[in-house]
Design a protein around this motif. Structure first.
Motif, PDB file in Angstrom:
ATOM      1  N   LYS A   1       0.853  -1.185   0.000  1.00 55.24           N
ATOM      2  CA  LYS A   1       0.000   0.000   0.000  1.00 55.24           C
ATOM      3  C   LYS A   1       0.890   1.236   0.000  1.00 55.24           C
ATOM      4  O   LYS A   1       1.863   1.313   0.746  1.00 55.24           O
ATOM      5  N   ILE A   2       0.554   2.193  -0.848  1.00 57.90           N
ATOM      6  CA  ILE A   2       1.257   3.471  -0.876  1.00 57.90           C
ATOM      7  C   ILE A   2       0.223   4.531  -0.505  1.00 57.90           C
ATOM      8  O   ILE A   2      -0.752   4.735  -1.234  1.00 57.90           O
ATOM      9  N   HIS A   3       0.418   5.180   0.622  1.00 57.61           N
ATOM     10  CA  HIS A   3      -0.530   6.174   1.117  1.00 57.61           C
ATOM     11  C   HIS A   3      -0.430   7.459   0.289  1.00 57.61           C
ATOM     12  O   HIS A   3       0.526   7.657  -0.455  1.00 57.61           O
ATOM     13  N   GLU A   4      -1.401   8.334   0.431  1.00 56.16           N
ATOM     14  CA  GLU A   4      -1.513   9.513  -0.434  1.00 56.16           C
ATOM     15  C   GLU A   4      -0.250  10.379  -0.455  1.00 56.16           C
ATOM     16  O   GLU A   4       0.240  10.736  -1.517  1.00 56.16           O
ATOM     17  N   SER A   5       0.269  10.736   0.693  1.00 56.86           N
ATOM     18  CA  SER A   5       1.469  11.582   0.706  1.00 56.86           C
ATOM     19  C   SER A   5       2.664  10.822   0.132  1.00 56.86           C
ATOM     20  O   SER A   5       3.521  11.417  -0.534  1.00 56.86           O
ATOM     21  N   GLU A   6       2.727   9.532   0.390  1.00 51.32           N
ATOM     22  CA  GLU A   6       3.795   8.708  -0.183  1.00 51.32           C
ATOM     23  C   GLU A   6       3.652   8.638  -1.704  1.00 51.32           C
ATOM     24  O   GLU A   6       4.645   8.634  -2.422  1.00 51.32           O
ATOM     25  N   TYR A   7       2.419   8.589  -2.190  1.00 54.65           N
ATOM     26  CA  TYR A   7       2.177   8.541  -3.632  1.00 54.65           C
ATOM     27  C   TYR A   7       2.665   9.822  -4.307  1.00 54.65           C
ATOM     28  O   TYR A   7       3.283   9.779  -5.366  1.00 54.65           O
ATOM     29  N   ARG A   8       2.414  10.970  -3.678  1.00 52.18           N
ATOM     30  CA  ARG A   8       2.912  12.237  -4.237  1.00 52.18           C
ATOM     31  C   ARG A   8       4.436  12.223  -4.293  1.00 52.18           C
ATOM     32  O   ARG A   8       5.034  12.696  -5.258  1.00 52.18           O
ATOM     33  N   PHE A   9       5.074  11.666  -3.264  1.00 47.64           N
ATOM     34  CA  PHE A   9       6.524  11.498  -3.267  1.00 47.64           C
ATOM     35  C   PHE A   9       6.946  10.580  -4.422  1.00 47.64           C
ATOM     36  O   PHE A   9       7.891  10.888  -5.154  1.00 47.64           O
ATOM     37  N   CYS A  10       6.237   9.475  -4.581  1.00 52.86           N
ATOM     38  CA  CYS A  10       6.571   8.515  -5.637  1.00 52.86           C
ATOM     39  C   CYS A  10       6.426   9.128  -7.025  1.00 52.86           C
ATOM     40  O   CYS A  10       7.196   8.794  -7.933  1.00 52.86           O
ATOM     41  N   LEU A  11       5.452  10.005  -7.209  1.00 55.72           N
ATOM     42  CA  LEU A  11       5.310  10.676  -8.507  1.00 55.72           C
ATOM     43  C   LEU A  11       6.589  11.431  -8.862  1.00 55.72           C
ATOM     44  O   LEU A  11       7.037  11.409 -10.012  1.00 55.72           O
ATOM     45  N   ILE A  12       7.178  12.075  -7.881  1.00 52.73           N
ATOM     46  CA  ILE A  12       8.443  12.787  -8.092  1.00 52.73           C
ATOM     47  C   ILE A  12       9.552  11.793  -8.392  1.00 52.73           C
ATOM     48  O   ILE A  12      10.326  11.966  -9.336  1.00 52.73           O
ATOM     49  N   LEU A  13       9.620  10.721  -7.613  1.00 51.53           N
ATOM     50  CA  LEU A  13      10.639   9.697  -7.823  1.00 51.53           C
ATOM     51  C   LEU A  13      10.529   9.077  -9.213  1.00 51.53           C
ATOM     52  O   LEU A  13      11.513   8.973  -9.942  1.00 51.53           O
ATOM     53  N   TRP A  14       9.311   8.669  -9.600  1.00 53.22           N
ATOM     54  CA  TRP A  14       9.121   8.021 -10.900  1.00 53.22           C
ATOM     55  C   TRP A  14       9.542   8.942 -12.042  1.00 53.22           C
ATOM     56  O   TRP A  14      10.059   8.483 -13.050  1.00 53.22           O
TER      57      TRP A  14
END
Length: 121
Positions: A5-18
């Motif tokens: 599970k990737i939580h909302e704030s983590e997902y925003r971080f992942c968008l930057i990472l990706w």
């Protein structure tokens, strides 16, 4: 492999990472500060948490995702359909289309997807 599970704030971080991977942790700190308003410690905490859950890997200060954007989105959709629509794809589609106008082009794209599924592709 079970996608964590990737939580909302983590997902925003992942968008930057990706968008920037492979990227150094130092560069991620700068990007998260600019785009999310995060402090350095927040970024490092998220990197540590996602590493522990198997979402990303850090090697020699470089961060890479082990879970793709597509995989994360697929997991979220699966969870949404299961939890909110008791696993019913038709109920999900009905709810989605009830609130949103769909263009002819989008309908054609969906029909093409259905046709491919029926052909076993």
């Amino acid at each position: 492999m079970e996608i964590p599970k990737i939580h909302e704030s983590e997902y925003r971080f992942c968008l930057i990472l990706w968008e920037h991977e492979p990227v150094t942790a130092v560069e991620l700190v700068k990007l998260c500060q600019q785009q999310l308003g995060w402090k350095r410690t927040t970024t490092y905490t998220v990197i540590k948490r996602l590493t522990e859950r198997g979402v990303l890997r850090t090697e020699n200060g470089t961060v890479v995702a082990l879970v793709s954007k597509d995989q994360a989105q697929e997991r979220e959709i699966d969870t949404l359909v299961e939890e909110k629509f008791q696993g019913s794809v038709p109920a999900f589609v009905a709810a989605f289309t009830k609130r949103r106008d769909i263009s002819q082009e989008e309908l054609d794209q969906v029909q093409q997807m259905i046709d491919r599924i029926r052909r076993g592709e």
